[in-house]
Design an enzyme around this catalytic site. Structure first.
Site, PDB file in Angstrom:
ATOM      1  CG  ASP A 171      36.902  44.618  40.796  1.00 29.43           C
ATOM      2  OD1 ASP A 171      38.059  44.388  41.206  1.00 29.43           O
ATOM      3  OD2 ASP A 171      36.342  43.923  39.942  1.00 29.43           O
TER       4      ASP A 171
ATOM      5  CG  LEU B 179      38.982  36.634  36.788  1.00 30.05           C
ATOM      6  CD1 LEU B 179      39.657  37.812  36.092  1.00 30.05           C
ATOM      7  CD2 LEU B 179      39.901  36.028  37.827  1.00 30.05           C
ATOM      8  CB  ALA B 180      34.453  36.129  41.990  1.00 26.62           C
ATOM      9  N   GLY B 181      35.897  39.373  41.031  1.00 21.35           N
ATOM     10  CA  GLY B 181      36.313  40.616  41.666  1.00 21.35           C
ATOM     11  C   GLY B 181      37.750  40.510  42.111  1.00 21.35           C
TER      12      GLY B 181
END
Length: 136
Positions: free
Chosen positions: A22, A56-58
């Site tokens: 992702d 978390l952002a990816g």
């Protein structure tokens, strides 16, 4: 536990496993500050988090890094075939592309050539034409 995932993967039919990332815009880039839509993202040690939080952002993992992860630390022929299937052939089949994820006459001919020892990207072919190298 690290071993648990491996044991579970062995129980699943190999043709049904698909490895995905992702990845966000900072994938493969240096640590620093990035934007993800309206959010500011800080990447430190390859981990992307929403600025000022622990959220978390990816992922910052690229597809070649994912391939190396699936292949394992000491790749063997079976682990390399598994990595090819999970990162190329199986996703193409899931997407329904008859000319994707295979090397055969009439197929699209998209491929990534990896260095035999490091499994790092060496060259890329798109629709039958070489488009560049990892070093530019």
């Amino acid at each position: 536990r690290a071993g648990r995932g491996r044991r579970q993967r062995r129980r699943v039919a190999p043709h049904r496993l698909v490895a995905v990332t992702d990845a966000m815009a900072a994938a493969g880039a240096d640590d620093g500050r990035y934007r993800l839509g309206a959010q500011e993202i800080d990447v430190r040690d390859g981990v992307a988090r929403v600025t000022g939080t622990t959220t978390l952002a990816g992922s910052t993992a690229t597809a070649d890094r994912l391939f190396r992860s699936v292949a394992g630390g000491a790749p063997s022929d079976p682990s390399l075939l598994r990595a090819v299937a999970q990162t190329s052939t199986n996703p193409a089949r899931r997407l329904g592309g008859d000319d994707l994820g295979l090397l055969a006459p009439g197929a699209r001919a998209d491929l990534v050539a990896l260095d035999a020892s490091s499994l790092e990207v060496h060259r890329v072919m798109r629709a039958g034409a070489w488009v560049g190298t990892a070093s530019g």
